[in-house]
Design an enzyme around this catalytic site. Structure first.
Site, mmCIF file in Angstrom:
data_model
loop_
_atom_site.group_PDB
_atom_site.id
_atom_site.type_symbol
_atom_site.label_atom_id
_atom_site.label_comp_id
_atom_site.label_asym_id
_atom_site.label_seq_id
_atom_site.Cartn_x
_atom_site.Cartn_y
_atom_site.Cartn_z
ATOM 1 N N ALA A 65 0.865 -1.181 0.000
ATOM 2 C CA ALA A 65 0.000 0.000 0.000
ATOM 3 C C ALA A 65 0.900 1.228 0.000
ATOM 4 O O ALA A 65 1.996 1.224 0.592
ATOM 5 C CB ALA A 65 -0.931 0.011 1.205
ATOM 6 N N GLU A 66 0.441 2.304 -0.637
ATOM 7 C CA GLU A 66 1.303 3.446 -0.900
ATOM 8 C C GLU A 66 1.878 4.150 0.317
ATOM 9 O O GLU A 66 2.954 4.759 0.218
ATOM 10 C CB GLU A 66 0.596 4.474 -1.802
ATOM 11 C CG GLU A 66 -0.740 4.969 -1.311
ATOM 12 C CD GLU A 66 -1.892 4.182 -1.908
ATOM 13 O OE1 GLU A 66 -2.936 4.789 -2.187
ATOM 14 O OE2 GLU A 66 -1.756 2.944 -2.080
ATOM 15 N N PRO A 67 1.240 4.123 1.512
ATOM 16 C CA PRO A 67 1.878 4.844 2.628
ATOM 17 C C PRO A 67 3.100 4.145 3.196
ATOM 18 O O PRO A 67 3.690 4.648 4.156
ATOM 19 C CB PRO A 67 0.756 4.943 3.665
ATOM 20 C CG PRO A 67 -0.130 3.804 3.377
ATOM 21 C CD PRO A 67 -0.108 3.640 1.888
ATOM 22 N N GLY A 68 3.497 2.993 2.626
ATOM 23 C CA GLY A 68 4.733 2.366 3.076
ATOM 24 C C GLY A 68 4.613 0.932 3.515
ATOM 25 O O GLY A 68 5.587 0.346 3.996
#
Length: 641
Positions: free
Chosen positions: A322-325
């Site tokens: 997922a893009e937040p890490g």
């Protein structure tokens, strides 16, 4: 030692009119609520500070009143620059009504801007956004009539066209963590994400600004493990200890130890999805998963792909991100999106976008809201609703394969899956495949020019992006192309020879996707031995279920045979070979065609007496010699004669 632990009111007093405020938080995760409430309280009581510029990435809010929605007041804000507006509707309303200057920039670009501001660079150069509404030749990311300044321009560097995003100093940063010591060292052990708090703090400090950290507890000086300190005290000006109700792990309220990696949870207890249109879509998208692949799944409909992968017991063969890490595990859904259970690692968001922008993703599966004839997609703006791009542009422009998923129509669609077929009981009120979309969040022409593999998966059909536009390639069983597809679109796609979607998708039992996923590639199954002048086809365990499977075998054989320039002997291993009865005639017709063109002699073998009988009948009916043996040795001896 300077006193850094202060009250929220004391910390907020540092803000002045015209400051640029950067607020951390990704969706409902890690939002500094105590600081936002204190800022709102000060403004409502004193009418100060005024005319702030608010900068945020992942839309820190809950979709209602929470998060940065608290500071959505006329006069308090002059300008807003954000990545995603879906969970901050009060901020979005100010933007759409032109009561503030507002911009929507790609989340990954904003994430990288923090680092560039920290480095003192005048801007961020990126290919991300080309051809989309962020491109200044379209909208430049501007929202509303009040927004006139250009923050984005087109430049050329190294012979490549890029977008240049202007940076600016940050006056004040709101960040948050779990623990702090009196010197301002911050750890994040109970947070779901590390976000970009270090980059934001560095950018603010190097801008000559002021960093305020919200935490839930104070530790003794020197007691924090230095390897767990995410933001060093030299970057933090003051620390505010929040009341528990204003420091939830996420705005959903309760604390989940699985989200902070305190515990790992069993995944086999998750309930299977009911067989409806959402599961049909998720199942078809899951066929694009590959072993050892790195995957991004968006919020909403794409979440079903993870559920199907779990049901089919294939999650362990790939890495979800997922893009937040978040890397590995299973990304959380709904209001918890951004968190994950059982992750392998959690890194900073800017580092995740380094990986994404550089082409690290094998597959991205994201939502489909509006689509035009060129294959361009809108998911960011719909009349009075401002969702924003979030990480959508970064992800879709840079993944090797992109699968857009969504129902064919919206608003009242009713379907039924029965007897292996899809029935459209009631059509949706709104069309998704339209002549003109409101905003370009994904550029079909740009993707076609770069040769990106793009699919559009709905419950009733599948389209593929081509340089000429969208091509209809698959149709669900029970669906009429004219009535159920073309009549519900504003444009006519390219139609050549669409095939039926895999029958397993429409049966309420496991699809055995693991067998398909782990099957050997055709290229690895088919080899030519120049010394022996023979080809060896290993079809052991191969499943031939539809027209696409037949054509894939044909094309793989032709790619191998044509360069040889003459006919050759072929030996085929058919052990545990499976073929759907409905496709059998087509398969053996393809075999006959290949044999006529490329083969001098074919020897086949399988230990299954039943399969030898079935294959013998099929071959003899076409006038082909039925050289079918029980062992490899017998087949080799036959080919040597």
């Amino acid at each position: 030692m300077r006193k850094k632990v202060v009250s929220a009111a004391e910390a907020i007093a540092i803000l002045h009119d015209g400051d640029t405020l950067c607020c951390s938080g990704f969706g409902s995760n890690g939002v500094p609520v105590e600081l936002l409430l204190a800022l709102e309280k000060r403004f409502l009581e004193t009418d100060s500070p005024k005319n702030l510029t608010l900068l945020f990435g992942g839309g820190p809010g809950d979709g209602g009143e929470g998060g940065v929605n608290h500071v959505a007041h006329e006069g308090l804000l002059k300008r807003v620059i954000g990545g995603h507006y879906g969970l901050v509707p009060k901020i979005g309303k100010l933007a759409l009504e032109s009561k503030v200057e507002a911009y929507n920039l790609p989340l990954g670009v904003i994430s990288h801007m923090f680092r560039d501001i920290a480095c003192g660079l005048p801007g961020t150069a990126s290919k991300v956004g080309l051809g989309t509404f962020v491109d200044p030749r379209l909208e430049g990311g501007k929202i509303g009539t009040k927004t006139t300044e250009d923050l984005v321009s087109v430049v050329e560097l190294g012979g490549k066209e890029l977008l240049y995003y202007k940076t600016f100093p940050i006056s004040v940063a709101f960040i948050r963590g779990t623990s702090a010591d009196p010197e301002g060292n911050i750890t994040m052990e109970r947070e779901t994400l590390t976000q970009d708090v270090l980059a934001v703090a560095t950018a603010t400090k190097n801008s000559g600004g002021f960093v305020i950290a919200q935490v839930e507890r104070i530790a003794e000086r020197g007691s924090l493990n230095p390897r767990r300190v995410k933001v060093p005290g030299v970057l933090v000006d003051c620390v505010v200890v929040a009341s528990p109700e204003n420091h939830p792990q996420n705005l959903n309220g309760s604390y989940n130890p699985a989200f902070s990696a305190e515990v790992r949870v069993p995944l086999d207890a998750l309930e299977a999805m009911p067989l409806d249109e959402r599961k049909v879509i998720a199942r078809r998208a899951a066929f694009e998963l590959l072993p050892n692949s790195v995957v991004n799944l968006g919020i909403g409909m794409p979440e079903g792909v993870a559920a199907v992968a779990n049901e089919e017991k294939i999650l362990k063969y790939m890495t979800l991100t997922a893009e937040p890490g978040v890397i590995g595990g299973v990304p959380a859904s709904g209001v918890n999106f951004g968190a994950a259970v059982n992750p392998d690692a959690v890194i900073d968001m800017n580092q995740q976008f380094d990986f994404y922008d550089g082409g690290g993703l094998d597959l991205a599966c994201l939502g489909l809201a509006e689509c035009d004839p060129s294959g361009s997609i809108n998911v960011s703006r719909f009349g009075p609703k401002l969702a924003g791009a979030g990480g959508f542009i970064n992800i879709t422009q840079n993944s090797r394969t992109v699968v857009f998923v969504g129902t064919f129509t919206a608003g009242g669609l009713k379907t039924k899956v029965e007897g292996g077929k899809l029935q459209i009981l009631q059509e949706g009120r709104a069309r998704k495949f339209v002549n003109k979309i409101e905003q370009v969040t994904f550029s079909g022409p740009y993707a076609a020019k770069t040769g990106q593999n793009v699919l559009y998966v709905t419950e009733r059909c599948v389209f593929r992006l081509t340089p000429q536009g969208m091509e209809l390639i698959e149709v669900a069983p029970g669906v009429d192309i004219e009535k159920d597809i073309l009549a519900q679109m504003d444009f006519k796609p390219i139609i050549n020879n669409p095939v039926q979607m895999d029958a397993r998708i429409f049966v309420d039992e496991p699809m055995k996707l693991k067998d398909t996923l782990l099957s050997i590639s055709l290229e690895d199954r088919m080899q030519y031995d120049a010394k022996k002048g023979a080809m060896f086809f290993n079809f052991q365990g191969l499943r031939v279920m539809n027209h696409k499977d037949v054509e894939d075998i044909r094309h793989a054989a032709e790619r191998l045979c044509q360069p040889v320039g003459r006919k050759v002997k072929v030996i085929v291993n058919y052990d545990d070979f499976q073929i759907d009865e409905s496709i059998s005639d087509e398969y053996w017709a393809m075999v006959q065609d290949l044999q006529d063109k490329y083969y001098t002699h074919v020897s086949r073998y399988t230990t299954s007496a039943f399969l030898r009988m079935k294959m013998g009948t099929a071959l003899e009916s076409r006038g082909l010699a039925a050289h079918i043996f029980e062992t490899q040795q017998e087949a080799m001896e036959s080919a040597a004669d």
